[in-house]
Design an enzyme around this catalytic site. Sequence first.
Site, PDB file in Angstrom:
ATOM      1  N   GLY A  46       7.757  -9.995   7.761  1.00 39.54           N
ATOM      2  CA  GLY A  46       7.073 -10.942   6.891  1.00 39.54           C
ATOM      3  C   GLY A  46       7.984 -11.360   5.761  1.00 39.54           C
ATOM      4  CD  GLN A  51       9.561 -11.337   0.166  1.00 38.35           C
ATOM      5  OE1 GLN A  51       8.742 -11.736   0.978  1.00 38.35           O
ATOM      6  NE2 GLN A  51      10.226 -10.191   0.296  1.00 38.35           N
ATOM      7  CB  CYS A  97       9.269  -5.022   0.361  1.00 41.89           C
ATOM      8  SG  CYS A  97       9.222  -6.694  -0.291  1.00 41.89           S
ATOM      9  CG  LEU A  98      12.692  -8.361   4.398  1.00 43.73           C
ATOM     10  CD1 LEU A  98      12.673  -9.759   5.011  1.00 43.73           C
ATOM     11  CD2 LEU A  98      13.672  -7.459   5.114  1.00 43.73           C
ATOM     12  CG  HIS A 139       3.797  -6.539   1.908  1.00 41.57           C
ATOM     13  ND1 HIS A 139       4.232  -5.296   1.510  1.00 41.57           N
ATOM     14  CD2 HIS A 139       4.863  -7.365   1.731  1.00 41.57           C
ATOM     15  CE1 HIS A 139       5.490  -5.371   1.121  1.00 41.57           C
ATOM     16  NE2 HIS A 139       5.904  -6.626   1.250  1.00 41.57           N
ATOM     17  CD  GLU A 140       5.515 -10.711   3.396  1.00 39.86           C
ATOM     18  OE1 GLU A 140       6.050 -11.365   2.462  1.00 39.86           O
ATOM     19  OE2 GLU A 140       6.032  -9.684   3.855  1.00 39.86           O
ATOM     20  CG  HIS A 143       5.973 -10.852  -1.874  1.00 42.12           C
ATOM     21  ND1 HIS A 143       6.860 -10.251  -2.742  1.00 42.12           N
ATOM     22  CD2 HIS A 143       6.043 -10.140  -0.708  1.00 42.12           C
ATOM     23  CE1 HIS A 143       7.442  -9.231  -2.135  1.00 42.12           C
ATOM     24  NE2 HIS A 143       6.965  -9.139  -0.905  1.00 42.12           N
TER      25      HIS A 143
END
Length: 173
Positions: A46, A51, A97-98, A139-140, A143
């Site tokens: 994701g 991000q 997470c990235l 989660h996304e 953000h």
Amino acid sequence: MALLPIYTAPDPLLKTISKPVEDVDDKIRTLVEDMFETMYAAPGIGLAAIQVGVPKRLLVIDVVGKGRDDEEPQPLALINPEIVWVSDHDATYEEGCLSVPDHYADVVRPAEVEVTYLDVEGERQTLRAEGLLSTCIQHEMDHLDGILFLDHLSALKRNMILRKLLKQKKLAS
């Protein structure tokens, strides 16, 4: 298509609240393609637009085939997503997470969600999700409101991870 830079914590940009996408046009569709390419290359399941430095309410997800060669990818782009229902029961997943590389922690979230969004054609869609897909959507979407999965952890654990990330950034520069 292009690989985009992924911002990492504690970059203040990640705390930005993203603005709605005004028009689903070719520029947005190109961003979606670039985000998928970036997410797959990372590799991740994701990625939210913020991000990659774009404060728009847009995210891409693909939880199918993660680690399995026998499943076709199922890319999903959600533009201006809104959670319209959450289940009463919770589920715990180990999240990463990235934007928080190499750090993982258990996070408790509603087990199921229903989300409305625009697809890449600008059409309104509704999706009911459970399991990993539900967790990934939540989660996304966090953000988009300037929230990292770290914000769901205790202050002690969050600060410990942020200190490590800051130290890694200083060593890399």
